[in-house]
Design an enzyme around this catalytic site. Structure first.
Site, PDB file in Angstrom:
ATOM      1  N   HIS A   1      58.418   1.606  17.443  1.00  0.00           N
ATOM      2  CA  HIS A   1      59.619   1.746  16.609  1.00  0.00           C
ATOM      3  C   HIS A   1      59.177   1.743  15.153  1.00  0.00           C
ATOM      4  O   HIS A   1      58.628   0.767  14.662  1.00  0.00           O
ATOM      5  CB  HIS A   1      60.608   0.604  16.870  1.00  0.00           C
ATOM      6  CG  HIS A   1      61.872   0.738  16.079  1.00  0.00           C
ATOM      7  ND1 HIS A   1      63.008   1.347  16.580  1.00  0.00           N
ATOM      8  CD2 HIS A   1      62.184   0.351  14.809  1.00  0.00           C
ATOM      9  CE1 HIS A   1      63.955   1.322  15.665  1.00  0.00           C
ATOM     10  NE2 HIS A   1      63.481   0.731  14.570  1.00  0.00           N
ATOM     11  N   CYS A   2      59.409   2.851  14.461  1.00  0.00           N
ATOM     12  CA  CYS A   2      58.956   2.997  13.088  1.00  0.00           C
ATOM     13  C   CYS A   2      60.079   2.608  12.132  1.00  0.00           C
ATOM     14  O   CYS A   2      61.160   3.207  12.157  1.00  0.00           O
ATOM     15  CB  CYS A   2      58.511   4.439  12.821  1.00  0.00           C
ATOM     16  SG  CYS A   2      57.903   4.703  11.134  1.00  0.00           S
ATOM     17  N   VAL A   3      59.820   1.612  11.300  1.00  0.00           N
ATOM     18  CA  VAL A   3      60.846   1.167  10.342  1.00  0.00           C
ATOM     19  C   VAL A   3      61.028   2.175   9.224  1.00  0.00           C
ATOM     20  O   VAL A   3      62.091   2.204   8.578  1.00  0.00           O
ATOM     21  CB  VAL A   3      60.470  -0.208   9.762  1.00  0.00           C
ATOM     22  CG1 VAL A   3      60.467  -1.275  10.843  1.00  0.00           C
ATOM     23  CG2 VAL A   3      59.113  -0.166   9.051  1.00  0.00           C
TER      24      VAL A   3
ATOM     25  N   ASN B   1      63.457   4.438  10.704  1.00  0.00           N
ATOM     26  CA  ASN B   1      64.541   3.681  11.343  1.00  0.00           C
ATOM     27  C   ASN B   1      64.868   4.241  12.715  1.00  0.00           C
ATOM     28  O   ASN B   1      66.036   4.378  13.096  1.00  0.00           O
ATOM     29  CB  ASN B   1      65.796   3.681  10.457  1.00  0.00           C
ATOM     30  CG  ASN B   1      66.817   2.636  10.901  1.00  0.00           C
ATOM     31  OD1 ASN B   1      66.452   1.563  11.379  1.00  0.00           O
ATOM     32  ND2 ASN B   1      68.095   2.946  10.759  1.00  0.00           N
ATOM     33  N   SER B   2      63.840   4.573  13.468  1.00  0.00           N
ATOM     34  CA  SER B   2      64.022   5.142  14.802  1.00  0.00           C
ATOM     35  C   SER B   2      62.742   4.948  15.596  1.00  0.00           C
ATOM     36  O   SER B   2      61.691   4.604  15.049  1.00  0.00           O
ATOM     37  CB  SER B   2      64.372   6.632  14.704  1.00  0.00           C
ATOM     38  OG  SER B   2      64.505   7.209  15.990  1.00  0.00           O
TER      39      SER B   2
END
Length: 410
Positions: free
Chosen positions: A263-265, A268-269
């Protein structure tokens, strides 16, 4: 509702003019602060929730809620960079503390399992502000040609296009009908937590349901199934479905994703089967555009020196505020580029060994992976088929719909 009215989190009709009124938690907190008493348990969280609910802007059908996490980058980034341009020591302190603050906020939200728009807004606004400074301060000096401005602009547009593709469906598995129905009915055996961006976590208590109505499983009483090729599939008790090999459940999104990487901040997905290629493209375009912009700017303010030397030794950079601001922005871009370059390097190495971030983390926990290249990559050996085959597999992700086994169809 008029443009200044809204329905608050308690379901009551409220008005923007009453932003600081009728808040018992805030009154109690101020009273305890003045009298030297400690806050009651949970009081600070309730105050923050109330403030976040009341930060709104007037709109036609009622006041629209503003995500609080978007505001700090828009306000603090230009101010901090302008202050950092006043003196070399101020720039050193600010540019050193910024990464520390960002990392602290990341670990804070990661520990609380919260989704936030802070990192996405910080990244997008940084791009926009750096491009604005480039056009306003670098181009008028006459050392940058028209073709170079066009090339930088095209790189920025391509990066944003790839980012928009990476923001799309990462490969979510379909939610079972029973799970979706119970989430709308609010059954007591399910607790749902929300954030400013909507549903981000689902926790289901009790035994796993023996039925998943999504075309993948029905009547399962065991925890895993076998495909004809012998690749294991496992049961997700939170999404109530049998997920295929390499799929994983994201605790922030509350969904299972095919070939979940992480999950890549920053977007945001999740990064999964459907958007992993776009994610790599976005990182690559960002690196090329950022390095090109840094080079053009250093050639403008430190003429006659190579970019690497000018980055550490640029006499006269603080002779005027414009040059100092450009030099500060260059160092800010260099710090961000170094961080994104490390992420891109890890991604490229993982692709070369056909391993995802999730699989590498699980292999470290289970002591089943092998550290290679000084620990930069964890080779599980489960899906590694050689460099060319691994990259061929990556380039073919999402090109065809996933195949169902005969057992699933039955």
């Amino acid at each position: 509702l008029c443009c200044c009215e809204y329905v608050d989190r308690r379901g009551k009709r409220n008005h923007l003019a009453a932003c600081c009124c009728d808040c018992e938690d805030l009154d109690e907190g101020c009273e305890r602060w003045l009298t030297g008493k400690s806050l009651s348990p949970g009081a600070l969280e309730r105050i923050v929730d109330t403030v976040a609910d009341r930060v709104r802007v007037p709109w036609f059908a009622g006041a629209v809620k503003v995500n609080v996490s978007v505001v700090p980058p828009l306000v603090l980034l230009p101010v901090l960079l302008q202050v950092a341009a006043l003196h070399f020591l101020l720039g050193l302190v600010i540019l050193t503390s910024l990464p520390v603050v960002v990392l602290w906020y990341y670990y804070l939200t990661h520990r609380r399992k919260e989704r936030t728009l802070f990192f996405l807004s910080l990244g997008l606004f940084s791009l926009g502000y750096m491009y604005y400074v480039f056009l306003q301060e670098v181009v008028p000096r006459g050392h940058v040609g028209y073709s170079q401005v066009v090339a930088l602009t095209c790189g920025l547009i391509l990066m944003l296009a790839a980012l928009s593709q990476a923001k799309k469906d990462p490969g979510y598995l379909p939610i079972s009908a029973s799970n979706e129905k119970s989430s709308h009915q609010g059954l007591p055996n399910k607790s749902v937590r929300g954030s400013a961006n909507g549903l981000y976590g689902v926790t289901i208590s009790g035994a796993a349901s023996s039925r998943a109505v999504n075309g993948e499983a029905k009547g399962y009483s065991r925890m895993s199934a076998e495909e004809p090729e012998g690749v294991k599939k496992d049961w997700c008790t939170k999404c109530q479905l049998v997920r295929p090999a390499r799929a994983g459940h994201c605790r922030l999104c509350g969904r299972c994703v095919r070939r979940l990487d992480h999950h890549c901040v920053w977007i945001n997905s999740c990064v999964g089967e459907q958007n992993h290629q776009a994610f790599i493209l976005a990182l690559s375009f960002f690196m090329l555009t950022s390095v090109y912009g840094i080079t053009l700017t250093l050639h403008t303010i430190c003429r006659g020196r190579t970019p690497f030397v000018a980055l550490f030794y640029c006499p006269g950079a603080y002779s005027d505020h414009s040059s100092a601001l450009l030099f500060t922005c260059v160092w800010y871009c260099a710090i961000v580029t170094a961080g994104m370059g490390y992420i891109l390097l890890i991604q490229l190495l993982n692709i070369s060994y056909n391993v995802t971030e999730r699989e590498a983390r699980m292999a470290l926990q289970d002591n089943t992976g092998h550290r290679l290249l000084g620990g930069l990559v964890i080779d599980t050996g489960q899906y590694n088929r050689g460099f060319l085959c691994n990259w061929g597999h990556f380039l073919s992700l999402g090109s065809s719909p996933p195949q169902r086994s005969a057992e699933d169809i039955v």
